[in-house]
Write an enzyme that holds these catalytic residues in place. Structure first.
Site, PDB file in Angstrom:
ATOM      1  N   ASP A 175       0.840  -1.189   0.000  1.00  0.00           N
ATOM      2  CA  ASP A 175       0.000   0.000   0.000  1.00  0.00           C
ATOM      3  C   ASP A 175       0.882   1.248   0.000  1.00  0.00           C
ATOM      4  OD1 ASP A 175      -2.152   1.659   0.135  1.00  0.00           O
ATOM      5  OD2 ASP A 175      -2.974   0.846   1.987  1.00  0.00           O
ATOM      6  N   ASP A 176       0.881   1.970  -1.102  1.00  0.00           N
ATOM      7  CA  ASP A 176       1.634   3.233  -1.227  1.00  0.00           C
ATOM      8  C   ASP A 176       3.151   3.032  -1.308  1.00  0.00           C
ATOM      9  OD1 ASP A 176      -0.927   4.186  -0.867  1.00  0.00           O
ATOM     10  OD2 ASP A 176      -0.474   5.494   0.820  1.00  0.00           O
ATOM     11  N   CYS A 233      -6.348   3.901  -3.426  1.00  0.00           N
ATOM     12  CA  CYS A 233      -6.519   2.540  -2.897  1.00  0.00           C
ATOM     13  C   CYS A 233      -7.669   1.721  -3.460  1.00  0.00           C
ATOM     14  CB  CYS A 233      -6.681   2.609  -1.378  1.00  0.00           C
ATOM     15  SG  CYS A 233      -5.206   3.218  -0.556  1.00  0.00           S
ATOM     16  N   ARG A 290      -7.483  -1.393  -6.224  1.00  0.00           N
ATOM     17  CA  ARG A 290      -7.751  -2.783  -5.828  1.00  0.00           C
ATOM     18  C   ARG A 290      -8.889  -3.394  -6.639  1.00  0.00           C
ATOM     19  NH1 ARG A 290      -4.828  -3.148  -0.782  1.00  0.00           N
ATOM     20  NH2 ARG A 290      -3.685  -1.205  -0.975  1.00  0.00           N
ATOM     21  N   LYS A 333      -5.321  -5.968   3.608  1.00  0.00           N
ATOM     22  CA  LYS A 333      -6.294  -4.896   3.358  1.00  0.00           C
ATOM     23  C   LYS A 333      -7.243  -5.228   2.203  1.00  0.00           C
ATOM     24  CE  LYS A 333      -6.227  -0.109   1.718  1.00  0.00           C
ATOM     25  NZ  LYS A 333      -5.410   1.109   1.616  1.00  0.00           N
ATOM     26  N   HIS A 384     -10.568  -3.180   1.410  1.00  0.00           N
ATOM     27  CA  HIS A 384     -10.911  -1.833   0.929  1.00  0.00           C
ATOM     28  C   HIS A 384     -11.819  -1.799  -0.284  1.00  0.00           C
ATOM     29  CE1 HIS A 384      -9.404   2.577   1.332  1.00  0.00           C
ATOM     30  NE2 HIS A 384     -10.684   2.395   1.624  1.00  0.00           N
ATOM     31  N   SER A 413      -8.264   1.401   4.902  1.00  0.00           N
ATOM     32  CA  SER A 413      -6.888   1.873   5.083  1.00  0.00           C
ATOM     33  C   SER A 413      -6.494   1.957   6.543  1.00  0.00           C
ATOM     34  CB  SER A 413      -6.697   3.249   4.442  1.00  0.00           C
ATOM     35  OG  SER A 413      -6.750   3.140   3.061  1.00  0.00           O
ATOM     36  N   HIS A 473       1.426   2.289   4.034  1.00  0.00           N
ATOM     37  CA  HIS A 473       0.463   3.395   4.105  1.00  0.00           C
ATOM     38  C   HIS A 473       0.558   4.016   5.496  1.00  0.00           C
ATOM     39  CE1 HIS A 473      -3.336   5.520   4.159  1.00  0.00           C
ATOM     40  NE2 HIS A 473      -3.639   5.121   2.934  1.00  0.00           N
ATOM     41  N   ASP A 516      -0.113  -0.744  -4.800  1.00  0.00           N
ATOM     42  CA  ASP A 516      -1.424  -0.256  -5.274  1.00  0.00           C
ATOM     43  C   ASP A 516      -1.375   1.135  -5.882  1.00  0.00           C
ATOM     44  OD1 ASP A 516      -1.104   1.184  -2.865  1.00  0.00           O
ATOM     45  OD2 ASP A 516      -3.257   1.197  -2.485  1.00  0.00           O
ATOM     46  N   ASN A 517      -0.346   1.894  -5.567  1.00  0.00           N
ATOM     47  CA  ASN A 517      -0.148   3.234  -6.146  1.00  0.00           C
ATOM     48  C   ASN A 517       1.204   3.748  -5.661  1.00  0.00           C
ATOM     49  OD1 ASN A 517      -2.705   3.860  -3.899  1.00  0.00           O
ATOM     50  ND2 ASN A 517      -0.709   4.743  -3.491  1.00  0.00           N
ATOM     51  N   LYS A 569       1.362   9.374  -5.417  1.00  0.00           N
ATOM     52  CA  LYS A 569      -0.039   8.976  -5.180  1.00  0.00           C
ATOM     53  C   LYS A 569      -0.992  10.157  -5.361  1.00  0.00           C
ATOM     54  CE  LYS A 569      -3.017   7.301  -1.430  1.00  0.00           C
ATOM     55  NZ  LYS A 569      -3.053   6.629  -0.122  1.00  0.00           N
TER      56      LYS A 569
END
Ligand code: MG
Length: 481
Positions: free
Chosen positions: A45-46, A85, A89, A138, A140, A163, A229, A281-282, A302
């Site tokens: 995540d991130d 996010c 996903r 996660k 989300h 998140s 994240h 994811d980003n 992001k």
């Protein structure tokens, strides 16, 4: 005497060869017909493009992830569908642009929408082929019980429903903004406010346990780390270990986690039967400064549709199938994961229309194969088409972006404010100018015309909120009352 021994030896060797051949044939047909590959999909995540050793990080050690690149291939133009996010996903798990699914942005804890139960996730695609399926980490894609992963083809779920920052104690967020952060097992909350420094370790233990429990049948493990994240946490074993502060510690703990998963595959002799994909994811959430990663040579992070937001690090291994030690620069997107894995598993595609295509010939490194996509489309906000990438070119449409504008990001886990610059209609050649510095719109009118035409086709199908266009192929998200 010597010649007799020689001829006995020859006969033995001939018999041995026949046995070996028979075994080899049996082994081949078993592999092809009985056991489709396991799939381990690790989604951070991130995590930024530049945060791994094999992507140029100097102060963060990631030997286990680098090992995937050594045994497999490093994908340097791998994209997420959106730099945020939930939308990202949705695309990964369904093979659809998030617009098609009515999923935008990052869903909040109190929202009553999520991925529609009628949409097919990769887990649902694989189930008919006998796969055990788990998501650890996660989700989300909807907090209400009716929208949790156990209703979307996953046998097991252990993790957070949204998140890591959607919790009451996040610095800078007013108390009472969010309900307590729930840790869920199956579809029951087992803890309110779990110790976040233990999440990476606990996810890893559950992932390793899932592999052990399902070693005898094909499985799909989706390990979606909550880290890095914000707010970021490392366990005491990793805190203070890296040369890049807490952020580096967090990534080194994720690398440890990858090592544990790979060890589990080796222990159960599954390495050759398993496709492993590691990605993010980003891009990095740059406003968090020392608590954010970096996008390497790329612009922004992001929340933007510049390369730093949507281009993510990606490595894949599957010994004997994915080339060893290669770098692959062909543009690919997460929407292609579902149809590609479906092909490898011999699974049927969803009956509803999807956007991703089978890119296995590219992943396998088959020289100059034609790309199945003419373009990739980058949406954001509530369905604004912001950019299109086709070949070496990327065309932006007018929108408001975000930037630190050269100022430093935040410290101590707090964000610095973004400026909101306007982006116009801009054209970049990513091969010559990967950092998107030089807008060449005026020089290439024919390229602009071609990419504008591709964008128009996307708008007809997927809409464009900015232009008040409704796409003919857009579906509703899942909703609960
Ligand atoms: Mg993210």
């Amino acid at each position: 005497m010597i010649s007799r021994l020689w001829s006995v030896g020859l006969r033995c060797r001939a018999a041995w060869a026949v046995l070996m051949l028979a075994g080899w044939c049996a082994g081949r047909s078993m592999a092809a017909e009985e056991r489709p590959p396991n799939v381990v999909l690790i989604y951070c995540d991130d995590l930024g493009w530049g945060d791994l050793g094999c992507f140029g990080a100097k102060k963060i050690r990631t030997p286990n992830i680098d090992g995937i690149a050594r045994r497999g291939t490093r994908f340097t133009s791998f994209y997420v569908a959106q730099a945020v996010c939930s939308a990202s996903r949705a695309a990964l798990l369904t093979g659809c642009y998030p617009n098609r699914l009515g999923i935008h942005g990052a869903l909040g804890p109190k929202q009553k929408i999520g991925l529609h139960p009628d949409e097919m996730t990769l887990a649902e695609v694989l189930k008919p082929r006998g796969y055990a399926t788990a998501i650890v980490g996660k989700w989300h894609l909807g907090r209400p019980k009716e929208l949790l992963p156990t209703r979307q083809g996953f046998d097991e779920y252990f993790g957070l429903p949204y998140s890591n920052d959607m919790w009451p104690n996040h610095p800078g967020v007013a108390k009472g903004t969010y309900p307590p952060l729930p840790l869920i097992d199956g579809d029951e909350v087992i803890e309110e406010m779990p110790d976040q420094s233990q999440l990476t370790r606990r996810y890893t233990e559950r992932a390793v346990s899932f592999i052990g429990r399902n070693a005898r049948k094909p499985f799909f493990l989706y390990l979606a780390h909550s880290m890095p994240h914000v707010p970021i946490f490392a366990s005491s074993r990793f805190a203070g270990r890296s040369r890049q502060g807490l952020y580096g510690d967090v990534i080194e703990e994720i690398d440890w986690s990858v090592g544990e998963v790979l060890n589990a595959l080796r222990k159960h002799r599954l390495e050759k039967d398993t496709l492993v994909i590691f990605t993010s994811d980003n891009g990095p959430w740059l406003s968090y400064g020392e608590h954010a990663g970096g996008a390497g040579p790329f612009r922004e992070g992001k929340g933007t549709s510049f390369e730093g937001g949507i281009r993510v690090p990606c490595v894949m291994q599957w010994p004997g199938h994915i080339p060893k030690g290669r770098t692959n620069d062909t543009p690919l997107m997460t929407i292609d994961v579902l149809p590609t894995v479906a092909r490898l598993a011999g699974a049927a595609l969803p009956t509803r229309k999807i956007d991703g295509l089978d890119v296995w010939p590219i992943v396998r490194g088959d020289g100059d194969v034609p790309h199945p996509h003419r373009a990739y489309f980058i949406y954001y906000n509530q369905g604004d088409l912001l950019a299109v990438r086709s070949g070496d070119w990327k065309l932006f449409f007018p929108h408001t972006s975000q930037t630190l504008g050269g100022k430093p990001g935040g410290t101590g886990g707090l964000p610095a404010p973004y400026q909101r610059p306007a982006v116009g209609t801009e054209l970049y050649n990513l091969r010559r100018d990967p950092a998107e510095r030089s807008n060449v719109l005026e020089q290439y009118p024919e390229v602009v015309a071609r990419l504008t035409g591709l964008a128009e086709e996307a708008r007809q199908e997927l809409g464009d909120q900015r232009l008040k266009r409704v796409g003919s192929g857009v579906r509703e998200p899942g909703r609960v009352e």
